[in-house]
Design an enzyme around this catalytic site. Sequence first.
Site, PDB file in Angstrom:
ATOM      1  N   ARG A   1      73.367  28.169  95.019  1.00  0.00           N
ATOM      2  CA  ARG A   1      73.262  26.748  94.686  1.00  0.00           C
ATOM      3  C   ARG A   1      71.855  26.187  94.842  1.00  0.00           C
ATOM      4  O   ARG A   1      71.547  25.125  94.306  1.00  0.00           O
ATOM      5  CB  ARG A   1      74.321  25.953  95.453  1.00  0.00           C
ATOM      6  CG  ARG A   1      75.665  26.045  94.741  1.00  0.00           C
ATOM      7  CD  ARG A   1      76.835  25.717  95.600  1.00  0.00           C
ATOM      8  NE  ARG A   1      77.227  26.848  96.422  1.00  0.00           N
ATOM      9  CZ  ARG A   1      77.840  26.759  97.570  1.00  0.00           C
ATOM     10  NH1 ARG A   1      78.142  25.601  98.061  1.00  0.00           N
ATOM     11  NH2 ARG A   1      78.166  27.854  98.236  1.00  0.00           N
TER      12      ARG A   1
ATOM     13  N   GLU B   1      78.079  31.469 108.065  1.00  0.00           N
ATOM     14  CA  GLU B   1      79.240  30.820 108.677  1.00  0.00           C
ATOM     15  C   GLU B   1      80.496  31.656 108.463  1.00  0.00           C
ATOM     16  O   GLU B   1      81.377  31.688 109.298  1.00  0.00           O
ATOM     17  CB  GLU B   1      79.434  29.406 108.107  1.00  0.00           C
ATOM     18  CG  GLU B   1      80.389  28.557 108.937  1.00  0.00           C
ATOM     19  CD  GLU B   1      80.690  27.188 108.322  1.00  0.00           C
ATOM     20  OE1 GLU B   1      80.275  26.907 107.187  1.00  0.00           O
ATOM     21  OE2 GLU B   1      81.379  26.408 109.005  1.00  0.00           O
TER      22      GLU B   1
END
Length: 183
Positions: free
Chosen positions: A70, A107
């Site tokens: 992104r 994460e």
Amino acid sequence: MADVDFIKEHLTSHLDFPKKGIVFLDIFPILRNPLAFETLITHLLQHITSHTIGLSPTKNVDVVVGLDARGFLIGPILALRLGAAFVPVRKAGKLPGTCISASYQKEYGVDSFEMQADAIKPGQAVVVVDDLLATGGSAHAAGELVAKQGGKTLEYLFIIELMFLKGSAALDAPVYSIVQSDD
Ligand SMILES: O=P(O)(O)OC[C@H]1O[C@H](OP(=O)(O)OP(=O)(O)O)[C@H](O)[C@@H]1O
Ligand SMILES: Nc1ncnc2[nH]cnc12
């Protein structure tokens, strides 16, 4: 600030994506709205040109580094408007030619990033951009690749920062995020 609120209004959250327990923050609604997208780009450019430490009227950003995937949506636009180069950091195995690599924990998993070996020249001033800062693993690996080539990271830029993961502590330069999330 009105522009920050306007950008915030275009973020959505998705519980349990891509794994149970993760609240995924989605930036794509910003890109669906041209005014919100323009507001985002203008906000980041304004920040870079007026606040990034290490810049002056005679010292420009040489390279915008964007993170797969992104960061690729924002980085090239910032680079064009700054008159800077855009350099992608990609997931391993996607870039041709000689590459340098750095692995990282994120994460929700482990991954490895690569950059083309001749992409940054020693001494160049770099900003690293991505949509979101979570643990800082991805951005840290990108910073490592910049440093390996002799580049100087002036700042890390994000749309969203997940404050509770304290990702900025992992990074070797200041962090700027437009939206800070505590959950
Ligand atoms: O701070 P970190 O813990 O490293 O996490 C942040 C990274 O995670 C997301 O990308 P993801 O790895 O999901 O890849 P994608 O952009 O290909 O979906 C996000 O776009 C950042 O690049
Ligand atoms: N919670 C999250 N939302 C969107 N992208 C992410 N990347 C890592 N954590 C994320």
